[in-house]
Design a protein around this motif. Structure first.
Motif, PDB file in Angstrom:
ATOM      1  N   LYS A 132      16.677 -29.604  30.347  1.00 24.90           N
ATOM      2  CA  LYS A 132      15.248 -29.318  30.467  1.00 24.90           C
ATOM      3  C   LYS A 132      14.968 -27.824  30.514  1.00 24.90           C
ATOM      4  CE  LYS A 132      13.310 -33.439  32.677  1.00 24.90           C
ATOM      5  NZ  LYS A 132      14.346 -34.094  33.501  1.00 24.90           N
ATOM      6  N   ILE A 133      15.748 -27.117  31.301  1.00 24.91           N
ATOM      7  CA  ILE A 133      15.457 -25.685  31.437  1.00 24.91           C
ATOM      8  C   ILE A 133      16.497 -24.811  30.736  1.00 24.91           C
ATOM      9  CG2 ILE A 133      14.072 -25.829  33.539  1.00 24.91           C
ATOM     10  CD1 ILE A 133      16.689 -24.999  35.013  1.00 24.91           C
ATOM     11  N   LYS A 151      -3.993 -26.813  46.826  1.00 20.75           N
ATOM     12  CA  LYS A 151      -5.130 -26.109  46.228  1.00 20.75           C
ATOM     13  C   LYS A 151      -6.264 -26.992  45.716  1.00 20.75           C
ATOM     14  CE  LYS A 151      -5.363 -21.530  45.065  1.00 20.75           C
ATOM     15  NZ  LYS A 151      -4.402 -20.467  44.845  1.00 20.75           N
ATOM     16  N   ARG A 205      -0.558 -35.503  38.415  1.00 25.82           N
ATOM     17  CA  ARG A 205      -0.892 -34.102  38.192  1.00 25.82           C
ATOM     18  C   ARG A 205      -0.064 -33.193  39.117  1.00 25.82           C
ATOM     19  NH1 ARG A 205      -6.186 -34.056  39.835  1.00 25.82           N
ATOM     20  NH2 ARG A 205      -5.764 -32.761  41.637  1.00 25.82           N
ATOM     21  N   ILE A 206       0.032 -33.582  40.383  1.00 25.00           N
ATOM     22  CA  ILE A 206       0.785 -32.764  41.337  1.00 25.00           C
ATOM     23  C   ILE A 206       2.276 -32.780  41.006  1.00 25.00           C
ATOM     24  CG2 ILE A 206       1.416 -32.453  43.769  1.00 25.00           C
ATOM     25  CD1 ILE A 206      -1.493 -31.710  43.169  1.00 25.00           C
ATOM     26  N   LYS A 249       3.543 -32.891  38.057  1.00 32.10           N
ATOM     27  CA  LYS A 249       3.695 -31.911  36.979  1.00 32.10           C
ATOM     28  C   LYS A 249       3.737 -30.492  37.544  1.00 32.10           C
ATOM     29  CE  LYS A 249       1.513 -32.772  32.591  1.00 32.10           C
ATOM     30  NZ  LYS A 249       0.243 -32.799  31.842  1.00 32.10           N
ATOM     31  N   LYS A 250       2.854 -30.234  38.497  1.00 33.06           N
ATOM     32  CA  LYS A 250       2.795 -28.916  39.112  1.00 33.06           C
ATOM     33  C   LYS A 250       4.117 -28.582  39.818  1.00 33.06           C
ATOM     34  CE  LYS A 250       1.467 -26.868  43.348  1.00 33.06           C
ATOM     35  NZ  LYS A 250       1.619 -25.452  43.107  1.00 33.06           N
ATOM     36  N   TYR A 260       7.043 -29.739  39.160  1.00 31.49           N
ATOM     37  CA  TYR A 260       8.043 -29.449  38.137  1.00 31.49           C
ATOM     38  C   TYR A 260       7.954 -27.979  37.721  1.00 31.49           C
ATOM     39  CZ  TYR A 260      10.468 -29.260  33.672  1.00 31.49           C
ATOM     40  OH  TYR A 260      11.299 -28.892  32.656  1.00 31.49           O
ATOM     41  N   GLY A 261       6.727 -27.530  37.446  1.00 34.41           N
ATOM     42  CA  GLY A 261       6.509 -26.131  37.069  1.00 34.41           C
ATOM     43  C   GLY A 261       7.024 -25.173  38.138  1.00 34.41           C
ATOM     44  N   ASP A 262       6.747 -25.493  39.397  1.00 39.42           N
ATOM     45  CA  ASP A 262       7.219 -24.645  40.498  1.00 39.42           C
ATOM     46  C   ASP A 262       8.735 -24.517  40.482  1.00 39.42           C
ATOM     47  OD1 ASP A 262       4.604 -24.489  41.252  1.00 39.42           O
ATOM     48  OD2 ASP A 262       4.789 -25.726  43.061  1.00 39.42           O
ATOM     49  N   VAL A 319      10.722 -24.810  37.864  1.00 43.60           N
ATOM     50  CA  VAL A 319      11.154 -24.035  36.692  1.00 43.60           C
ATOM     51  C   VAL A 319      11.002 -22.530  36.955  1.00 43.60           C
ATOM     52  CG1 VAL A 319      10.774 -23.587  34.237  1.00 43.60           C
ATOM     53  CG2 VAL A 319      10.615 -25.920  35.105  1.00 43.60           C
ATOM     54  N   VAL A 320       9.903 -22.160  37.602  1.00 44.08           N
ATOM     55  CA  VAL A 320       9.643 -20.742  37.867  1.00 44.08           C
ATOM     56  C   VAL A 320      10.753 -20.106  38.728  1.00 44.08           C
ATOM     57  CG1 VAL A 320       8.012 -19.124  38.953  1.00 44.08           C
ATOM     58  CG2 VAL A 320       7.155 -20.990  37.566  1.00 44.08           C
ATOM     59  N   TYR A 333      13.665 -20.165  38.237  1.00 45.25           N
ATOM     60  CA  TYR A 333      14.751 -19.679  37.391  1.00 45.25           C
ATOM     61  C   TYR A 333      14.404 -18.377  36.674  1.00 45.25           C
ATOM     62  CZ  TYR A 333      17.193 -23.933  38.510  1.00 45.25           C
ATOM     63  OH  TYR A 333      17.840 -24.913  39.201  1.00 45.25           O
ATOM     64  N   ASN A 334      13.429 -17.642  37.187  1.00 44.47           N
ATOM     65  CA  ASN A 334      13.039 -16.369  36.572  1.00 44.47           C
ATOM     66  C   ASN A 334      13.892 -15.190  37.002  1.00 44.47           C
ATOM     67  OD1 ASN A 334      11.093 -16.827  34.691  1.00 44.47           O
ATOM     68  ND2 ASN A 334       9.358 -16.275  35.982  1.00 44.47           N
ATOM     69  N   TYR A 390      12.924 -34.998  39.380  1.00 42.18           N
ATOM     70  CA  TYR A 390      11.497 -34.966  39.693  1.00 42.18           C
ATOM     71  C   TYR A 390      10.740 -36.180  39.155  1.00 42.18           C
ATOM     72  CZ  TYR A 390       8.792 -33.897  35.498  1.00 42.18           C
ATOM     73  OH  TYR A 390       8.137 -34.002  34.313  1.00 42.18           O
TER      74      TYR A 390
END
Lengths: 429, 424
Positions: free
Chosen positions: A8-9, A291, A357-358, A360-361, A363-365, A367-368, A370-371, A397
């Protein structure tokens, strides 16, 4: 070397358990300039009573030893300090102590191997004397005072006091001026010899590395140490109840600070489930007061919250709890609103669209994370200490379903296990 | 170089940073204005109101919902001082489309939402939405009042305030509570329109995005098309430094209930030289830049006087702040030890090795800039506000060219301006 890949990443992890028992984790990042190495030992502030594997001697240590030891590791017999030596090479070097581990690290673009020489040299060669231990007490004493003035730290320690009667999580990481006064070179050597054995240590490197090469570089810098058996750690028996519902202190703050805790009694009972459970809790917390939540909207519009509260799930074998914290003029109202929405979710179930929706959010958190090489390395170390592979969060997830989250909600968010700690404003006379 | 810029209208510039180092794409918009007493509070309030809702997405929770749908894209805004400018900053970060489980176009969505928030606010009765203005006034009041909460930060803010009394840089970036009463949704909106017409606008795009494609999207965005050309009103930050005058030392003591004392000392650099800012950087690193620095070694390690001891160089204002957390009873001794370090550098009591360590510390951080997406943007924005563009490699070279003589000369033109002590 074992290789784990996350499709995935698009990242790979190389894991090797060396003959001396040490675990090495390598996460190659070919296009980054920064390199990061972190060497951790599974020894934190909660490990205050244990049996030394070789002598079978039972040892009780004063509060704050893991942190004290961390400070003292830098000192060398020739009077130099390894932190300075690393910084002189232009490396961003540091160390830290948590509840369950101590870590030594540096980050750099140049001079990585020179830095690795120094790091692996000083972590493997302790040098404690009566004189240098005494001197450190002054410095750490100042650090303790700095924490004492921090409302956020007080808030957290009081929340722990609400949830636990007798649990090592309540020990201040740095100890107290009184407890550190009892530390001697002998105590430090005992802890060092027990916990800094390779079999109790993990090294994580992240950056532009060839995994085989870096592994060889690490191996050749290791000092040969005798195998030691398992360290028996002794902790007080886990309590089934909370200690008290509420704690309030007054400090010089402009707006009160609050921390709501849910003690998770079942905790890490099932290790295989912990990642899934953790993901579910993060989704739930965001649905409760994140949020886009109705609760946050109402509290924000009424001026009771200025920003979304910090949402956390802290866990180990000895403790597990959820923490919701922030600043508000009206902590009581926050607590009531949160209790109300949890009750509502329990009775009526979660909304499917909101849940998806949450998720998905979340998941995004993940991935970030790995910056940056530093975030990656620290995350892999902290998770590995708990027996978790960090990639599991990315992979698991979407196995967390709405029904699963609803079960976690019922099991973990129990009213009788809820506590609140508040730091109130000083009343003017 | 992976950096390009394009002025799309006078006063409005797109900056493209092509990088494949991250899992995310980062979009940023900066609005720059001169720091002015009559506008600071309004600027801070507007930043907060804008994120509350747009004509297309009318409330904060609706904005959040949209962002969550985009795999947790995150919006953030803030207000900062850069030199004598007040900067309103807006960021939107989203995962690069390569790493999301299903195929989805996120870039255009990001651009549309971000510009909508900044340039298309929700209005009623020729003003901002009353409810948002009122609630953000209350929030801003709390933020301004919370200045005292973090004692270390508070002490630094107070020292800056004292050192730059009656100057733009001495203003608090969040403004002042007493201004709030006079602000109405209507007069604030009038001011907003003027601000949008006059400010310097910089748009940054960082990530693996095709420049042409994204610039086309930006230029054709409805909100961007509406914007006028402008002679942007902002303060250019000069690379040149001035030979200022030496003032008497201002000593300020403030009492609060604290266990630990916070000492902050502001240093003025009155030195004129084309390389002055690079020399000052190296000087600061020797003085208090890291664990090798004189302050750390002598105030913390040797004398055990402090847990924290270091210094920061504020490049845009060409001043240095020394910061120590000390035992209150040790104030005199700490001050004496700090002054001794300043004298030592003046007298050349530092080694070649000290300089090399200092240079390595600075150049290493410059080499690391491109490893952090927002730091890289901040670097190029700093260059954009300055009158002299210095690429990263030239920056490193100019640091490495600093000599012992340079440092000693600068040290002899560096003076204590303000001593601020927060104690019990």
């Amino acid at each position: 070397m074992k290789i784990i890949e996350s499709l995935k990443i698009k990242e790979k992890e190389y894991i090797e358990k060396l003959d001396n028992g040490m675990t090495v984790i390598i996460i190659p990042k070919p296009n980054l300039d920064k390199k990061y190495v972190i060497w951790g030992t599974h020894f934190g502030s909660i490990d205050n009573r244990f049996i030394m594997p070789k002598t079978e001697e039972e040892v009780f240590i004063p509060d704050g030893v893991a942190h004290f030891l961390e400070h003292k590791m830098f000192e060398q017999p020739d009077g130099t300090n390894s932190l300075d030596t690393l910084m002189a090479m232009g490396l961003e070097a540091n160390a830290y102590t948590t509840n369950d581990h101590t870590a030594y690290l540096f980050e750099c673009t140049n001079n990585f191997y020179k830095g690795l020489d120094e790091l692996m040299d000083y972590v493997q060669h302790p040098y404690f004397t009566d004189e240098n231990v005494e001197k450190e007490k002054g410095i750490i004493g100042q650090e303790i005072k700095m924490y004492d003035d921090e409302p956020g730290w007080k808030l957290y320690m009081n929340a722990m006091d609400c949830m636990y009667k007798d649990n090592p999580i309540k020990i201040d990481i740095a100890g107290s001026v009184e407890s550190i006064s009892k530390i001697t070179p002998d105590v430090l050597y005992k802890c060092y010899n027990t916990f800094y054995n390779p079999s109790n240590m993990i090294m994580v490197v992240c950056g532009d590395f060839n995994p085989e090469e870096i592994l060889e570089e690490i191996k050749k810098r290791l000092v040969k140490k005798e195998e030691q058996g398992e360290i028996k750690r002794i902790y007080p028996e886990k309590e089934k109840e909370i200690n008290k519902k509420y704690n309030e202190v007054q400090m010089e703050v402009s707006t009160p600070l609050f921390m709501i805790g849910y003690k998770d009694i079942e905790g890490m009972a099932d290790k295989k489930e912990i990642v899934k459970k953790h993901i579910a809790i993060e989704i739930l917390l965001n649905m409760i007061v994140g949020k886009s939540s109705e609760t946050y909207k109402e509290l924000y519009e009424a001026g009771d919250l200025l920003s979304t509260p910090d949402l956390d799930y802290e866990f180990s074998d000895e403790y597990a709890h959820i923490l919701i914290s922030g600043q508000s003029k009206n902590p009581q109202k926050i607590k009531e609103k949160i209790e109300k929405i949890i009750q509502n979710y329990k009775e009526n179930g979660l909304n499917e669209e909101h849940f998806n929706r949450i998720r998905k959010k979340i998941y995004g958190d993940y991935v970030v994370e790995y910056n940056s090489v530093g975030d990656i390395a620290r995350m892999f170390l902290a998770d590995k200490i708990k027996g978790i592979n960090s990639f599991d969060y990315i992979e698991e997830y979407n196995t967390v379903t709405k029904e699963y989250a609803e079960r976690v909600l019922k099991n973990v968010f129990k009213t009788e296990n809820m506590v609140m700690s508040v730091v109130n404003c000083k009343q003017e006379k | 170089m992976n950096y390009n810029k394009k002025e799309i209208k006078k006063g409005i510039t797109i900056h493209n940073i092509a990088t494949s180092k991250f899992k995310t794409n980062l979009f940023a918009v900066f609005l720059a204005l001169p720091l002015e007493r009559e506008n600071v509070t309004k600027n801070a309030l507007i930043t907060a109101i804008l994120r509350r809702g747009t004509q297309n997405i009318q409330s904060q929770d609706l904005i959040s919902k949209k962002l969550e749908e985009m795999y947790g894209a995150s919006f953030d805004c803030g207000i900062e001082k850069t030199g004598d400018n007040h900067i309103m900053k807006f960021y939107l970060e989203a995962i690069n489309e390569e790493f999301i489980p299903e195929k989805e176009e996120l870039t255009k969505k990001c651009i549309d939402i971000l510009f909508d928030i900044i340039f298309n606010p929700l209005l009623e009765n020729n003003g901002f939405k009353q409810e948002y203005v009122e609630s953000e006034k209350n929030n801003l009041k709390q933020i301004i009042e919370s200045k005292i909460d973090n004692k270390r930060v508070y002490a630094l803010e107070r020292c800056i305030e004292e050192m730059f009394k009656n100057e733009p840089y001495g203003l608090y970036r969040y403004g002042y509570v007493e201004d709030l009463d006079k602000i109405t949704p209507q007069n604030l909106y009038e001011y907003y329109k003027k601000l949008i017409n006059e400010c310097k606008i910089d748009i940054f795009v960082s990530g693996t995005i095709d420049n042409e494609k994204v610039n086309h999207m930006i230029e054709n965005n409805e909100q961007i098309k509406k914007l006028n050309e402008r002679q942007a009103r902002y303060n250019v930050i000069s690379e040149k430094t001035n030979q200022g005058e030496v003032k008497e030392v201002n000593t300020v003591e403030e009492h609060m209930q604290v266990g630990q004392g916070n000492l902050v000392i502001g240093l003025d650099i009155n030195f004129q030289n084309d390389n002055s800012k690079f020399i000052a950087s190296v000087y600061n690193a020797i003085l208090g830049g890291g664990a090798n620095s004189k302050l750390f070694q002598n105030v913390r390690e040797k004398e055990s006087l402090a847990y924290t001891a270091g210094s920061t160089y504020k490049r845009q204002k060409n001043v240095i702040f020394i910061r120590c957390g000390i035992e209150i009873a040790n104030f005199e001794k700490a001050l004496e030890t700090i002054k001794l370090q300043l004298t030592d550098i003046k007298e050349g009591k530092f080694s070649e090795e000290d300089i090399n360590n200092a240079k390595e510390l600075i150049t290493e951080s410059i080499r690391g800039i491109s490893s952090e997406q927002d730091t890289e943007i901040t670097y190029y924005y700093g260059q954009e506000l300055s009158d002299n563009f210095v690429p990263l490699d030239e920056y490193i070279e100019r640091i490495n060219n600093v000599t012992i003589k340079d440092i000693q000369e600068l040290a002899n033109k560096t003076f204590i301006d303000t001593i601020y002590f927060l104690r019990d």
